[in-house]
Design a protein around this motif. Structure first.
Motif, PDB file in Angstrom:
ATOM      1  N   SER A  81       0.847  -1.189   0.000  1.00  0.00           N
ATOM      2  CA  SER A  81       0.000   0.000   0.000  1.00  0.00           C
ATOM      3  C   SER A  81       0.880   1.235   0.000  1.00  0.00           C
ATOM      4  N   HIS A 105      -9.507  -6.164  -0.485  1.00  0.00           N
ATOM      5  CA  HIS A 105      -9.221  -4.821  -1.000  1.00  0.00           C
ATOM      6  C   HIS A 105     -10.351  -3.890  -0.592  1.00  0.00           C
ATOM      7  N   ALA A 136     -11.779   4.600  -7.849  1.00  0.00           N
ATOM      8  CA  ALA A 136     -11.456   3.204  -8.132  1.00  0.00           C
ATOM      9  C   ALA A 136     -12.767   2.480  -8.351  1.00  0.00           C
ATOM     10  N   TRP A 152      -4.715  -5.821  -9.687  1.00  0.00           N
ATOM     11  CA  TRP A 152      -4.821  -4.439 -10.163  1.00  0.00           C
ATOM     12  C   TRP A 152      -6.159  -4.138 -10.824  1.00  0.00           C
ATOM     13  N   GLU A 155      -8.889  -0.405 -11.601  1.00  0.00           N
ATOM     14  CA  GLU A 155      -8.279   0.928 -11.549  1.00  0.00           C
ATOM     15  C   GLU A 155      -8.836   1.830 -12.651  1.00  0.00           C
ATOM     16  N   HIS A 158      -7.718   5.523 -13.596  1.00  0.00           N
ATOM     17  CA  HIS A 158      -6.537   5.849 -14.405  1.00  0.00           C
ATOM     18  C   HIS A 158      -6.706   5.423 -15.860  1.00  0.00           C
ATOM     19  N   CYS A 170      -0.385  10.068 -11.248  1.00  0.00           N
ATOM     20  CA  CYS A 170       0.134   8.719 -11.480  1.00  0.00           C
ATOM     21  C   CYS A 170       1.230   8.710 -12.539  1.00  0.00           C
ATOM     22  N   CYS A 175      -6.194  11.306 -17.147  1.00  0.00           N
ATOM     23  CA  CYS A 175      -6.907  10.222 -16.461  1.00  0.00           C
ATOM     24  C   CYS A 175      -8.273  10.687 -15.959  1.00  0.00           C
ATOM     25  N   GLU A 177      -9.576  10.191 -13.112  1.00  0.00           N
ATOM     26  CA  GLU A 177      -9.459  10.724 -11.751  1.00  0.00           C
ATOM     27  C   GLU A 177      -9.042  12.187 -11.743  1.00  0.00           C
TER      28      GLU A 177
END
Length: 331
Positions: A81, A105, A136, A152, A155, A158, A170, A175, A177
Motif C-alpha cells: 500500500s 481490497h 477506483a 490491479w 483501476e 486511471h 500517477c 486520467c 481521476e
C-alpha cells in the motif's frame, strides 16, 4: 451476546470498525485515526489494538475477523500500500487473536457489501464506482469482486479519457481521476478561478487570491448556474461518460452503482451522466445508474462478510435486513 465477528475498514485517514452478529445485527461501531504519518508499524499496532478493544467490548472471542485494506491484497496478506507504506504483511500479523481472518481490497470489499446487501443485491454483474478523493472501481462478476490476475483490476480512475489533457499524479495524462474525482473537481475550480495552470495534485489551489473550495461547493455553484462551476462539472460528467461507456462495452454490467462523496450530488450528477452515457452507446441500451445503498458503512459491512466467510459461513448476509444495516451506520 450472540456470536459475532470483528469487522474493520482501514482507510488512509481513519479506520471504521464494528461487531456484527450472524443475523446481521451491528452491535457496536467505532472509529479511530490511521497513524500513517508514524509509519506502517504504527498502523499495524493500531489495527491490532483496535481489534482487541472491539473483541473485548463484545464480551467474548469473535468467530472471525474481516479487514478491508487499501492497495494490493490477497485473502491472506496485505502485499503493498503506497498510502500506508507496508509490504507483505500476513493477515495474522494484523490480528492479535487466534481466530480465522480474511483480508479484502477496500473498494472491492465495499463492492461485495453492495452486491450482497445493497444496491447490487438483485444482480450478478455490476460496477461499483466510489467517487471520492480518488476513483477506483469494484468489478462485480457473477456476484463476486474480481481483482484481475495480479490484483490491479478495477483501476478505472486511471483510464485516460482525454489523451491530450491534464497531467495525472500517477504519471499519465488525462486520467478520469484527474477530472472527475471530488478532489479534482475542487482543485480544477480553484485553479481556474485563480488563473493557475492545471495541476496534477489534489487539494486546494496554491493561489492566495482565490479561496479553495470543496467539491460539494462546486456542485452547489453548478446548481445555481455559476458558469465556471458548470464547465468544471460538465468536464467531470464528460470524463465519467467516456470511461463508463468503455466499461459497458467491455463487460456489459446490469447496473452501475455510484458511491462516494461526489455521488451525494444525486440527480445533479446522475441525470446528465445517464443522458451522456445513453448518447455514447448508440447501438445498445445504457445500464441504469443507481445510488449506493450503504454509504460510508460499505467497507465495514463488507469486512463483516469476510469475517463470517473466514469463519466458514459462506452464505453470510443473504438474510440480513438493509433497513437494520442502514440504521446502524458507522459514526
Amino acid at each position: 451476546m450472540s456470536p459475532f465477528v470483528v469487522a474493520l475498514d482501514v482507510g488512509g485517514t481513519s479506520m471504521k470498525g464494528g461487531l456484527v452478529t450472524r443475523s446481521g445485527e451491528i452491535v457496536r461501531t467505532d472509529r479511530r485515526a490511521t497513524p500513517r504519518d508514524r509509519g506502517p508499524a504504527a498502523v499495524i499496532a493500531t489495527i491490532r489494538s483496535f481489534i482487541d478493544d472491539l473483541a473485548a467490548a463484545g464480551g467474548g472471542t469473535p468467530e472471525g475477523v474481516g479487514l478491508a485494506v487499501p492497495g494490493l491484497v490477497t485473502a491472506e496478506a496485505a502485499l503493498y500500500s503506497a498510502n500506508i507504506g507496508w509490504r507483505d504483511v500476513p493477515a495474522t500479523d494484523l490480528v492479535p487473536l487466534d481466530v480465522p481472518v480474511m483480508l479484502g481490497h477496500d473498494v472491492r470489499t465495499g463492492g461485495l457489501a453492495e452486491s450482497v446487501l445493497g444496491a447490487g443485491r438483485e444482480v450478478s454483474d455490476f460496477l461499483f464506482l466510489p467517487i471520492g478523493t480518488g476513483i477506483a472501481g469494484a468489478m462485480i462478476l457473477q456476484g463476486e469482486p474480481y481483482g484481475g490476475s495480479g490484483g490491479w483490476g478495477g483501476e478505472i480512475g486511471h483510464i485516460p479519457v482525454f489523451p491530450e489533457g491534464e497531467p495525472c499524479a500517477c504519471g499519465q495524462v488525462g486520467c478520469l481521476e484527474t477530472y472527475a474525482s471530488a478532489s479534482a473537481v475542487a482543485r480544477r475550480y480553484s485553479d481556474r478561478a485563480a488563473g493557475a495552470p492545471p495541476s496534477a495534485q489534489p487539494g486546494p489551489s496554491s493561489a492566495a487570491t482565490v479561496p479553495s473550495v470543496t467539491a460539494e461547493q462546486v456542485a452547489a455553484l453548478t446548481a445555481s448556474g455559476d458558469p465556471l462551476a458548470t464547465e468544471i462539472w460538465g468536464d467531470a460528467v464528460e470524463a465519467l461518460s467516456l470511461a463508463l461507456a468503455t466499461y459497458t462495452l467491455l463487460l456489459d454490467p446490469s447496473v452501475i452503482v455510484l458511491g462516494g462523496g461526489l455521488a451525494e450530488a444525486g440527480p445533479l450528477l446522475s441525470d446528465p451522466l445517464a443522458e451522456r452515457l445513453r448518447k455514447r452507446l448508440t447501438f445498445r441500451d445504457a445500464p441504469p445508474l443507481r445510488q449506493a445503498a450503504l454509504g460510508v458503512s460499505a467497507g465495514m459491512l463488507g469486512a463483516a462478510l469476510l469475517g463470517w466467510r473466514a469463519a466458514g459461513f459462506t452464505d453470510a448476509g443473504t438474510t440480513w435486513s438493509l433497513d437494520v444495516l442502514k440504521s446502524s451506520r458507522v459514526a
